[in-house]
Design a protein around this motif. Structure first.
Motif, short mmCIF file in Angstrom:
data_model
loop_
_atom_site.label_atom_id
_atom_site.label_comp_id
_atom_site.label_asym_id
_atom_site.label_seq_id
_atom_site.Cartn_x
_atom_site.Cartn_y
_atom_site.Cartn_z
N VAL A 1 -12.62 -0.61 2.83
CA VAL A 1 -13.21 0.68 3.21
C VAL A 1 -14.64 0.44 3.66
O VAL A 1 -15.42 -0.20 2.95
N PRO A 2 -15.03 0.92 4.84
CA PRO A 2 -16.42 0.74 5.29
C PRO A 2 -17.40 1.26 4.24
O PRO A 2 -17.15 2.29 3.60
N GLU A 3 -18.49 0.56 4.05
CA GLU A 3 -19.42 0.88 2.97
C GLU A 3 -19.93 2.31 3.02
O GLU A 3 -20.05 2.97 2.00
N ASN A 4 -20.22 2.80 4.21
CA ASN A 4 -20.75 4.17 4.31
C ASN A 4 -19.68 5.23 4.04
O ASN A 4 -19.99 6.42 3.91
N ASN A 5 -18.41 4.81 3.93
CA ASN A 5 -17.32 5.74 3.64
C ASN A 5 -16.94 5.74 2.15
O ASN A 5 -16.04 6.49 1.75
N ARG A 6 -17.60 4.95 1.37
CA ARG A 6 -17.18 4.81 -0.03
C ARG A 6 -17.74 5.93 -0.91
O ARG A 6 -18.50 5.71 -1.86
N GLY B 1 -17.01 0.12 -6.52
CA GLY B 1 -18.17 0.36 -5.69
C GLY B 1 -18.13 1.65 -4.89
O GLY B 1 -18.61 1.69 -3.74
N PHE B 2 -17.59 2.73 -5.49
CA PHE B 2 -17.54 4.02 -4.83
C PHE B 2 -18.48 5.00 -5.53
O PHE B 2 -18.58 5.01 -6.76
N GLU B 3 -19.13 5.83 -4.74
CA GLU B 3 -19.89 6.94 -5.29
C GLU B 3 -18.91 8.08 -5.53
O GLU B 3 -18.19 8.49 -4.61
N VAL B 4 -18.85 8.58 -6.75
CA VAL B 4 -17.87 9.59 -7.11
C VAL B 4 -18.57 10.92 -7.38
O VAL B 4 -19.56 10.98 -8.11
N LEU C 1 -10.04 6.78 3.80
CA LEU C 1 -11.46 6.49 4.04
C LEU C 1 -11.68 5.32 5.00
O LEU C 1 -12.78 4.79 5.09
N GLY C 2 -10.61 4.93 5.70
CA GLY C 2 -10.83 4.01 6.82
C GLY C 2 -10.33 2.59 6.68
O GLY C 2 -10.58 1.78 7.56
N ALA C 3 -9.59 2.28 5.61
CA ALA C 3 -9.08 0.91 5.44
C ALA C 3 -7.65 0.80 5.95
O ALA C 3 -6.90 1.77 5.94
N GLU C 4 -7.30 -0.38 6.39
CA GLU C 4 -5.91 -0.67 6.74
C GLU C 4 -5.17 -1.00 5.44
O GLU C 4 -5.53 -1.93 4.73
N VAL C 5 -4.12 -0.23 5.15
CA VAL C 5 -3.36 -0.44 3.91
C VAL C 5 -1.88 -0.49 4.21
O VAL C 5 -1.43 0.05 5.24
N PRO C 6 -1.08 -1.11 3.33
CA PRO C 6 0.37 -1.10 3.53
C PRO C 6 0.88 0.34 3.51
O PRO C 6 0.45 1.15 2.67
N ALA C 7 1.78 0.67 4.40
CA ALA C 7 2.24 2.05 4.54
C ALA C 7 2.79 2.63 3.25
O ALA C 7 2.59 3.81 2.96
N ARG C 8 3.47 1.80 2.47
CA ARG C 8 4.04 2.29 1.21
C ARG C 8 3.50 1.55 0.00
O ARG C 8 4.17 1.39 -1.02
N GLY C 9 2.25 1.12 0.09
CA GLY C 9 1.55 0.59 -1.07
C GLY C 9 1.86 -0.86 -1.40
O GLY C 9 2.54 -1.56 -0.66
N MET C 10 1.34 -1.28 -2.53
CA MET C 10 1.42 -2.67 -2.98
C MET C 10 2.85 -3.18 -3.05
O MET C 10 3.16 -4.29 -2.60
#
Length: 317
Positions: A182-187, A204-207, A300-309
Motif C-alpha cells: 500500500v503506498p505510504e500516503n494511503n496508509r 504501519g497504518f494510521e487508524v 488502498l492501492g495494493a495489488e492483492v490476490p483476487a481471493r486472498g492468501m
C-alpha cells in the motif's frame, strides 16, 4: 473363586461408564467466534464447542441469554475474552468461576504488548485478534486450559496447536507482504470504531475510528466533523464499514465530505468484532483476517490476490 470372578465383572461394569465418559468430547462454551475457532483448532475431535456470539454480533454490548446461562453452567470449560470486551457479562463470569472452569484467554497476554484503553483507566484495548502475532498467545492459552482439563490428551492438543500456530505465522507473513504494498500516503484506515489499533501498530497504518475502542462510546457530531475535515484535507478517498457495527456514522462521513466537494467511497466491509457466516471461510479466524487484510490492502492501492492468501475468499476483490 466364583465370588472373585463376580467381583471382577462388577468392577469392569462399573468402570465402563467412567471410561466411556472420559472419551466423550469436552463441552466448551466460548463467547466470541474467534475464541470458539481457536478451541476447535486446538481441541479437534476431543471438544464440542458452542459459540455464543455469531456473525454480526457486537460483544461490547452483548448480554447473556437464558439459553447461554444453561449452556455455560453445563459446560466443562467456559472461555471468554476478557480485557473488558464482554463488559456486560463480567460479573456473571466471575460468579460462574466459583463453580466451573472459566478462563479469560486474552488476559494471558503480557500487558507490555497491549494498547492502553482510551475510554477506561487501567484497562486495555481488547481487539487483540486483529494481528496473528498477538492471537498466538490466546491460542496457547486455550491449549493450556484444555490440557489442564484433559491431561491425557496433552500430546494431541500440542500437535494441533503447533499446526495452527504455523498457519498463523503464514497469515502474518501474508499480511506484511500485502500491506507493505500500500503506498505510504494511503496508509490511513478510517472505520466505524477503533477496533484496528493493533492492526495499525503492526503494519504501519494510521487508524481513525468514529467511535472509541468500545462501540458503547458516543459518536458525536464534533468527531464526525473533525474526520470529515481530515478526509477532505488529506484527500482520503476510502473509508470502511464493519459487519458488527451500524454504518450510519460512516455514511455521515461520506455525505459530509461530499458536501465539501470531496468524493469518498466505501472501501469494503471489514470483520471487526465478529467473524463471517458459519460454514464459510470467512467464518474462521484465518478467513476473517485474510478478508480484512486483502480488502484493506486492495482498496488502498495494493495489488492483492483476487481471493486472498488461500484463494478461498467468497468474493474476489
Amino acid at each position: 473363586m466364583i465370588r472373585r470372578s463376580f467381583l471382577m465383572v462388577l468392577a469392569l461394569v462399573a468402570a465402563a461408564p467412567m471410561a466411556a465418559l472420559a472419551q466423550q468430547p469436552l463441552k466448551v462454551v466460548a463467547t466470541t467466534g474467534m475464541i470458539a475457532d481457536a478451541a476447535r483448532q486446538v481441541g479437534g475431535d476431543l471438544v464440542e464447542v458452542k459459540g455464543l456470539m455469531g456473525p454480526g454480533v457486537d460483544p461490547h454490548s452483548y448480554r447473556q441469554t437464558r439459553s447461554d446461562i444453561v449452556a455455560m453452567t453445563r459446560a466443562d470449560l467456559v472461555l471468554w475474552h476478557g480485557l473488558y470486551l464482554e463488559a456486560q457479562m463480567e460479573e456473571f463470569f466471575h460468579d460462574l468461576a466459583r463453580k466451573r472452569a472459566v478462563v479469560a484467554v486474552a488476559e494471558a497476554i503480557d500487558k507490555s504488548k497491549l494498547r492502553a484503553h482510551d475510554d477506561y483507566a487501567d484497562k486495555y484495548d481488547p481487539h487483540v485478534w486483529m494481528t496473528p502475532e498477538l492471537w498466538r498467545d490466546v491460542v496457547v492459552e486455550v491449549q493450556r486450559a484444555l490440557t489442564e482439563l484433559r491431561p491425557e490428551a496433552a500430546e494431541t492438543f500440542a500437535a494441533n496447536t503447533a499446526r495452527h500456530l504455523a498457519e498463523l505465522d503464514r497469515l502474518a507473513a501474508y499480511a506484511k507482504e500485502a500491506l507493505t504494498k500500500v503506498p505510504e500516503n494511503n496508509r490511513v484506515l478510517v472505520t466505524a470504531h477503533d477496533a484496528f489499533g493493533y492492526f495499525g501498530r503492526s503494519y504501519g497504518f494510521e487508524v481513525m475510528g468514529i467511535q472509541g475502542i468500545s462501540t458503547q462510546s458516543e459518536a458525536g457530531l464534533n468527531r464526525i466533523g473533525e474526520l470529515v475535515d481530515i478526509l477532505v484535507e488529506r484527500k482520503i478517498s476510502a473509508v470502511f464499514v464493519e459487519s458488527s457495527v451500524s454504518d450510519r456514522s460512516v455514511r455521515a462521513l461520506i455525505e459530509g465530505a461530499a458536501a465539501k466537494g470531496h468524493e469518498v467511497t466505501v472501501g469494503g466491509e471489514l470483520f471487526s468484532d465478529a467473524m463471517g457466516e458459519e460454514g464459510t471461510y470467512e467464518g474462521t479466524y484465518l478467513g476473517m483476517l485474510d478478508h480484512n487484510i486483502t480488502v484493506i490492502a486492495g482498496a488502498l492501492g495494493a495489488e492483492v490476490p483476487a481471493r486472498g492468501m488461500n484463494g478461498q475468499l467468497s468474493a474476489g476483490f
